[in-house]
Write an enzyme that holds these catalytic residues in place. Structure first.
Site, PDB file in Angstrom:
ATOM      1  CD  GLU A 114      -4.579  -1.138   3.226  1.00  0.00           C
ATOM      2  OE1 GLU A 114      -3.559  -1.696   2.789  1.00  0.00           O
ATOM      3  OE2 GLU A 114      -4.704  -0.860   4.434  1.00  0.00           O
TER       4      GLU A 114
ATOM      5  CG  HIS B  56      -0.465   0.258   2.517  1.00  0.00           C
ATOM      6  ND1 HIS B  56      -1.156  -0.042   3.671  1.00  0.00           N
ATOM      7  CD2 HIS B  56       0.703   0.792   2.943  1.00  0.00           C
ATOM      8  CE1 HIS B  56      -0.441   0.313   4.720  1.00  0.00           C
ATOM      9  NE2 HIS B  56       0.688   0.811   4.307  1.00  0.00           N
TER      10      HIS B  56
END
Ligand code: PGA
Length: 251
Positions: A144, A139
Site C-alpha cells: 500500500e 498498490h
C-alpha cells in the site's frame, strides 16, 4: 523503457497476456510465474485454461508463486486467494499443487511464514514472469502507499481504500474484509526478471498515469516499476486515457 500494448477489450488483454506467459513457458518449461488475483487477470487465466486444453501450453513443469493472501482465511474459504486461484486456474490445468505457492494466511507464526515464502522463491530460482494488477491507490500486491521499496514478504495492514474496494466480495461490508494480509514485498516483485502489468477501466487512468509518468515515490507503490528493466503494460484504452505513449514504446 516501459513497453505498452493498448487493447480494445478484456478478451484481447487476456489474449496478449497469455501470449507472454506461453512464450515464457515455451522458452523455459519449468518457469516460475508470479501470479495475481483480482478481476483484471481473469481473462488471462481463462485464456490460459483454453490454451492448456488445446494442448498449446504445457503447465506440467511450471511453478507459480502468488503475490498475496489474506490473514485469517483458510485456503478453502471462498474469498481466500488460494480458493480463487484453484477456481480460475489451478484446478483447470495440469499443474502439480505442490508447484503452486501462496502465503499461508493461517500460519501460527506469520513472520516465519514470510521468511519461508522468500526462501521458497529463492529455492525455485526467482520469478521469471510476474503478473501484476494495480489498485486505485497505486498498490501492487498488498504493498500500500508508503511501502518501503526494498521489503520482501511481510504482513501488512490493508488500507481502508482497499478494504472498501474489496468489500464487493464480502457482502459489501468493508468490515468483513480481513484487516491484514501477507504480501510479497516490492523487493520480491522488482527481482522478477520480467513483469506484465494489466490495467483496465477509466477508474485506473489517473493512478496509472501517476505511477508510470510521475515521480518514483513510495506514496505510489507502482511507480517503482519505472526502475525495472523489463515491464510490459497491457491496458485498455480507458485505463491508458491519461498517458501519452511514445510510438517507440508501443508493441
Ligand atoms: P482488480 O485489482 O484487478 O480487481 O482491479 C487490482 C489490484 O487491486 O491489484
Amino acid at each position: 523503457m516501459i513497453q505498452y500494448t493498448i487493447v480494445d477489450n478484456m478478451e484481447t488483454m487476456g489474449y496478449w497476456a497469455a501470449d507472454m506467459v506461453a512464450e515464457q513457458i515455451g522458452r523455459k518449461p519449468d518457469s516460475v510465474l508470479g501470479l495475481a488475483t483480482g478481476s483484471t487477470p481473469l481473462p488471462l487465466y481463462g485464456e490460459l485454461v483454453r490454451r492448456s486444453e488445446a494442448g498449446e501450453v504445457d503447465f506440467t513443469a511450471v511453478r507459480t508463486v502468488n503475490l498475496d493472501e489474506y490473514v485469517g482465511l483458510p485456503s478453502d474459504h471462498p474469498q481466500s486467494y488460494r480458493y480463487f486461484m484453484r477456481e480460475h486456474l489451478f484446478d483447470r490445468i495440469p499443474i502439480d499443487p505442490e508447484n503452486t505457492a501462496l502465503p499461508d494466511g493461517m500460519a501460527q507464526d506469520l513472520s516465519a511464514e514470510c521468511r519461508a515464502y522468500d526462501q521458497l522463491i529463492e529455492k525455485w530460482g526467482g520469478i521469471d514472469l510476474q503478473v501484476l494488477g494495480i489498485g486505485h491507490n497505486g498498490h501492487i500486491g498488498f504493498n500500500e502507499p508508503g511501502s518501503v521499496f526494498t521489503l520482501k514478504t511481510h504482513v501488512v495492514d490493508i488500507s481502508e481504500r482497499t478494504r472498501i474496494a474489496n468489500a464487493r466480495f464480502f457482502g459489501d461490508d468493508p468490515q468483513k474484509v480481513p484487516a491484514q494480509a501477507i504480501t510479497m514485498g516490492i523487493g520480491n516483485i522488482m527481482a522478477a526478471r520480467k513483469i506484465v502489468l494489466l490495467v483496465s477501466g477509466r477508474s485506473k487512468a489517473e493512478i496509472l498515469e501517476r505511477a508510470l509518468c510521475g515521480d518514483v515515490n513510495p506514496l505510489v507503490p507502482a511507480s517503482v516499476l519505472q526502475l525495472h528493466p523489463d515491464v510490459t503494460v497491457i491496458a485498455d484504452q480507458q485505463a491508458a486515457a491519461c498517458i501519452e505513449i511514445p510510438e517507440a514504446a508501443m508493441i
